[in-house]
Design a protein around this motif. Structure first.
Motif, mmCIF file in Angstrom:
data_model
loop_
_atom_site.group_PDB
_atom_site.id
_atom_site.type_symbol
_atom_site.label_atom_id
_atom_site.label_comp_id
_atom_site.label_asym_id
_atom_site.label_seq_id
_atom_site.Cartn_x
_atom_site.Cartn_y
_atom_site.Cartn_z
ATOM 1 N N UNK A 1 0.850 -1.200 0.000
ATOM 2 C CA UNK A 1 0.000 0.000 0.000
ATOM 3 C C UNK A 1 0.880 1.242 0.000
ATOM 4 N N UNK B 1 0.778 3.989 -3.053
ATOM 5 C CA UNK B 1 -0.269 4.926 -2.664
ATOM 6 C C UNK B 1 -0.358 6.133 -3.609
ATOM 7 N N UNK C 1 -3.001 5.995 -6.403
ATOM 8 C CA UNK C 1 -4.420 6.244 -6.119
ATOM 9 C C UNK C 1 -4.868 7.572 -6.715
ATOM 10 N N UNK C 2 -3.995 8.582 -6.610
ATOM 11 C CA UNK C 2 -4.392 9.897 -7.102
ATOM 12 C C UNK C 2 -4.531 9.964 -8.615
ATOM 13 N N UNK D 1 -5.998 7.416 -10.082
ATOM 14 C CA UNK D 1 -7.067 6.457 -10.336
ATOM 15 C C UNK D 1 -6.576 5.044 -10.535
ATOM 16 N N UNK D 2 -5.347 4.732 -10.060
ATOM 17 C CA UNK D 2 -4.822 3.370 -10.202
ATOM 18 C C UNK D 2 -5.021 2.619 -8.878
ATOM 19 N N UNK D 3 -5.728 1.518 -8.957
ATOM 20 C CA UNK D 3 -6.159 0.843 -7.730
ATOM 21 C C UNK D 3 -5.182 -0.170 -7.170
ATOM 22 N N UNK E 1 -5.155 -0.924 -3.571
ATOM 23 C CA UNK E 1 -6.374 -1.435 -2.938
ATOM 24 C C UNK E 1 -6.398 -2.961 -2.858
#
Lengths: 272, 318
Positions: free
Chosen positions: A225, A229, A232-233, A235-237, A240
């Motif tokens: 994670x 991290x 994430x900004x 839009x890549x998961x 998660x």
């Protein structure tokens, strides 16, 4: 033993088994090497990379399998350490009583009055975080919870007639703890073991996410994670996937622990 | 003296004792573990002689007990010494960051406490039917995830996909309140979810416990509606356990805030503490650690006192 297995327990058992098998056979199952850069940065999932790639182009499925191996091993060993020290000391306190019980119990009260995470942070500011120190740190911090439970259960048992009889027979302390108390205290302890294991998984993931747990190049779910991290900004998961892994592992272990608790209590006529 | 007053004074005295013991434990932990401030400044390559000189200069060669009392006195009077890394006074940093952390926790508590109690009441009202099961399921799921995971899931959907809230909690003193609230909306949501689950489950259990009493059956047999029974008869008797639950969860918030601040790069105490741990800045870790521990302990003491004061059997002894 597996007859009349409820559906929830079957699901829990199979998922738990899958995770543990993946942890044990990680080098066999993983499609690529743990640190091999095999693609572009944050590739989407494809036939070659089922979960895509991570922030420097390593195969994410491989990272997840190896990460699970680290997380599950650390959590398992820490749980074993916490249970052996916690329950032996708890039983000992319940059987011997007196000053040992007083000193231990007050010390445990003190440890439990401070959040584990804060204590862990204070300790990790002074020692280096290696796999061994993390296991010892988490195991001993958590042993306080096991101590409380083990002592409470053992106090009830140690006043039973058969324990009295064993004492009168002249049995030694070791016999009383391991042959009289332990078998009768096992079912609540085993159910608690499931919860403590999940707590360990969450704890080590949190420490690694904060950057003070498992150190690179070793991968673990919390570390994955942390590494991904930024994605994430965009839009890549990628960050998660560990969330899904931790949640499914936690829920399946819970289901198994519930089932064990129900089974063992019904065997003994309902006494928890 | 009224017996309840004796009890309260006893608990307070025990609490103060616990606070002192906890500070000693935290200080002692960094003492017995290898390495100290001098070692941290000079690094591994330092010679014994250099280390001894620096220790003498910093006063580290004096007995641990003396330094403990000096340190404790400093914390109590607001003089926490300087950070190792940037030599700035720790107290200034903590003063600034504390207000941010309190701001975040305040809003999380303000939303989660009423919501948890309301959901607990609804779950009891529709016990074992779909609203109860739905609430239990969602809360169970949020217990099974660490705080930072919940945070990134929310960021992924609400900040990145929907653009409803910022993914970093940039906050500064001059901002208008509404903008500040918008900035912290996701961290507050995460903290709320984290404590809501525990709080709601414990509220539900506390009310269900009361619902099994004989006077509830009487109220039901009188023909009162279920909500009146819960609201007028069960709730007042469940207040003591619920307040305890609330206090315990506010204490839990203290831990959650550390992680959530790191996720959202929020300039609070938690971020300061974690940064200091990474940089091995022991004086800062000690100061922050003892403050977090103290808040946690004080909230637990309050929970204890409230449950004593709310018990009518203790208030009006025979």
């Amino acid at each position: 033993m597996l007859k009349n297995l409820p559906l929830s327990a079957a699901i829990g058992l199979s998922f738990t088994a899958i995770y543990f098998l993946a942890a044990i056979f990680a080098p066999v199952i993983a499609p690529y090497g743990m640190a091999d850069v095999v693609g572009d940065v944050w590739e989407p999932s494809s036939a070659e990379h089922l979960l895509g790639t991570d922030q420097i182009g390593r195969d994410l499925l491989t990272r997840m399998i190896y990460g699970g191996r680290t997380t599950i091993w650390i959590a398992t060993l820490a749980t074993i350490l916490s249970f052996t020290t916690g329950s032996v000391l708890g039983f000992l306190a319940a059987v011997t009583g007196g000053w040992f019980d007083q000193v231990m119990s007050r010390f445990v009260d003190l440890m439990m009055a401070i959040p584990s995470l804060i204590l862990a942070l204070v300790i990790l500011s002074s020692i280096e975080a290696t796999v061994i120190t993390l296991i010892i740190l988490m195991g001993l911090l958590d042993a306080t919870r096991v101590y409380r439970l083990a002592r409470a259960v053992a106090v009830d048992i140690s006043v039973m007639d058969y324990v009295e009889a064993a004492k009168l027979r002249g049995e030694k302390l070791g016999w009383i703890i391991f042959r009289e108390i332990l078998p009768n205290a096992l079912s609540p302890l085993v159910a608690e073991m499931g919860l403590r294991f999940i707590f360990m998984v969450l704890f080590i993931s949190t420490l690694s996410f904060l950057g003070i747990g498992v150190q690179p190049p070793l991968a673990d779910w919390g570390g994955i994670v942390k590494e991904n991290k930024e994605g994430i900004n965009f839009g890549i998961g990628a960050a998660l996937y560990p969330a899904i892994a931790i949640a499914t592992l936690a829920i399946s272990v819970n289901l198994v622990a519930d089932w064990i608790l129900n089974r063992t209590t019904s065997l003994k006529g309902g006494r928890g | 003296m009224h017996p309840i007053l004796t009890l309260v004074v006893q608990r307070l005295a025990l609490g103060i004792l616990l606070l002192i013991a906890a500070s000693a434990l935290i200080f002692g932990l960094t003492e017995i573990l290898p390495g100290d401030a001098a070692q941290a400044i000079l690094g591994q390559a330092a010679t014994e002689e250099n280390l001894a000189n620096l220790r003498a200069e910093m006063g580290l060669d004096r007995p641990a007990l003396t330094r403990y009392f000096e340190w404790l006195g400093g914390i109590l009077t607001g003089d926490m010494g300087n950070a190792l890394t940037n030599k700035l006074p720790i107290a200034d940093q903590i003063g600034k960051r504390m207000s941010y952390t309190l701001f975040l926790s305040f809003w999380a508590a303000l939303i989660s406490v009423p919501l948890a109690i309301l959901l607990g009441l609804i779950a009891v009202r529709y016990q074992n039917r779909w609203p109860d099961k739905l609430i239990s399921g969602v809360t169970l799921a949020s217990i099974s995830l660490p705080e930072f995971m919940i945070a990134y899931i929310l960021v992924f959907f609400f900040a990145v996909k929907l653009f409803w809230a910022p993914s970093f909690a940039n906050i500064s003193p001059g901002m208008p309140l509404l903008e500040q609230l918008h900035a912290i909306s996701l961290p507050v949501a995460v903290l709320t979810l984290v404590v809501l689950a525990h709080m709601m489950r414990m509220t539900r259990a506390a009310i269900l416990n009361v619902m099994q009493s004989a006077y509830i059956e009487t109220a039901e047999l009188k023909g009162l509606t279920t909500f009146t029974v819960i609201y007028r008869h069960a709730f007042p008797n469940a207040i003591a356990p619920i307040v305890t639950v609330v206090m315990l969860n506010l204490a839990y918030l203290v831990v959650g805030v550390v992680v959530v601040e790191v996720v959202f790069a929020y300039p609070g105490m938690g971020q300061y503490l974690v940064d200091a741990v990474v940089k091995r800045d022991v004086p800062v870790v000690l100061a922050c650690g003892v403050i977090f521990a103290a808040v946690y302990i004080v909230l637990n003491i309050i929970a204890d006192l409230v449950s004593i004061l709310a018990n009518p059997r203790l208030r009006h002894p025979k």
